[in-house]
Design a protein around this motif. Structure first.
Motif: not given
Length: 338
Positions: A310-312, A293-296, A154-158, A277-280
């Motif tokens: 902390p964004g992800p 979980t965050p994608a990073h 997931v990323v914003p919008g998709l 990348f910072d939002e996945g």
């Protein structure tokens, strides 16, 4: 509120691989009043661990015996051994698996509705004895779940789902089937509905360049993928394709689709990580309990510097809370044999 129960959603949070930035991003998440108001949160950690990580990160995390909008609760069922920071180790993998196992137990016991975990390291997990190729398969085995699963990204919008995931590219064509395409479409449709999209628009990627160019570059589109899309449409899903992957994501990011079904891991991950990348966020799709979980990764190179964003994990928390609110009441899964 959890759908149909009149109570706040309950989330178990683990520190992930404690040798990495997991503790830092978790305390930065839990320090936020809006996060604690969103859900009742149990952290699988000792209170002194949270206090130490919060002090290092320059934040304050209120802790209480029970979770509330004012505080999180800590819970440390394991005997925590020393874990060296900034390096891959068996001890870090064992701690991560212990925390995740207990989070699953809390779900089985009806104590939580969803699980959020900070980033893990697959090498550390393998050293700790995890034989599965990814966490999704490990979760499924622990839960005794043999239904359809797929890692969702997931990323914003998709949001994307995969027909195949962590396998060699040479093995992908044989693993792509009409039923597999249908299963991925159905999981993606369910996930998007749980995010509040009533009639998700799904696009399905081709496998070959130019979608096979009418058989010149391969016949999987005609023989396998298109029949899978047809099955999805017969089930009432708004599925379309197969579309050439090199242009499909431009259309999807432009707002034409809500979700994309890819045929293999990097087909979707390259596009999503370039986009955000910072939002996945990664969702362990198909399991009876929402897990995200965050994608990073564990980012060992910046451990202790206080610069982890902390964004992800904020987005992962919001995704798992939303999925937990929309999830049907689950029948507790049997405990796996050990």
């Amino acid at each position: 509120m959890t759908a149909g129960t009149g109570r706040r959603v309950r989330i178990a949070v683990t520190l992930g691989d404690v040798s990495g930035i997991g503790p830092e991003v978790v305390v930065k998440l839990l320090a936020q009043d809006a996060v604690r108001r969103r859900a009742d949160i149990e952290v699988l950690a000792r209170e002194d661990e949270i206090a130490r990580a919060a002090d290092e990160a320059g934040v304050s995390v209120p802790v209480a015996p029970t979770p509330s909008p004012d505080a999180v609760a800590t819970m440390a069922p394991h005997v925590a051994g020393p874990v060296e920071r900034g390096t891959i180790s068996q001890a870090a993998g064992e701690r991560a698996l212990s925390d995740l196992s207990h989070a699953l137990t809390r779900y089985r016991d009806g104590a939580v509705d969803g699980i959020l975990y900070a980033p893990l390291n697959k090498s550390a997990l393998a050293l700790a004895g995890m034989n599965e190729k990814d966490e999704l398969r490990w979760f499924a085995r622990q839960l005794g779940f043999d239904g359809v699963t797929s890692e969702l990204n997931v990323v914003p919008g998709l949001t994307t789902a995969r027909v195949t995931s962590h396998i060699a590219l040479r093995d992908v064509p044989a693993r792509v089937t009409p039923t597999g395409v249908l299963d991925a479409c159905e999981l993606l449709d369910q996930a998007l509905r749980a995010q509040g999209i009533d009639h998700p628009r799904l696009a399905v990627c081709a496998l070959n360049p130019h979608a096979g160019e009418n058989g010149a570059f391969g016949t999987e589109e005609r023989d396998v993928i298109a029949p899978g899309v047809a099955l999805a449409r017969e089930r009432g899903l708004r599925a379309d394709g197969p579309h050439p992957a090199d242009t499909l994501f431009l259309r999807a990011f432009g707002g034409e689709f809500d979700g994309v079904v890819t045929m293999y891991h990097d087909q979707g991950q390259i596009a999503l990580k370039l986009r955000g990348f910072d939002e996945g966020v990664t969702v362990q799709g198909g399991l009876p309990v929402p897990i995200a979980t965050p994608a990073h990764g564990t980012a060992h190179e910046i451990v202790g510097q206080g610069v982890a964003r902390p964004g992800p994990i904020e987005r992962a928390f919001e995704v798992v809370a939303s999925l937990a609110e929309h999830a049907r009441p689950a029948v507790p899964a049997p405990k796996a044999e050990t």
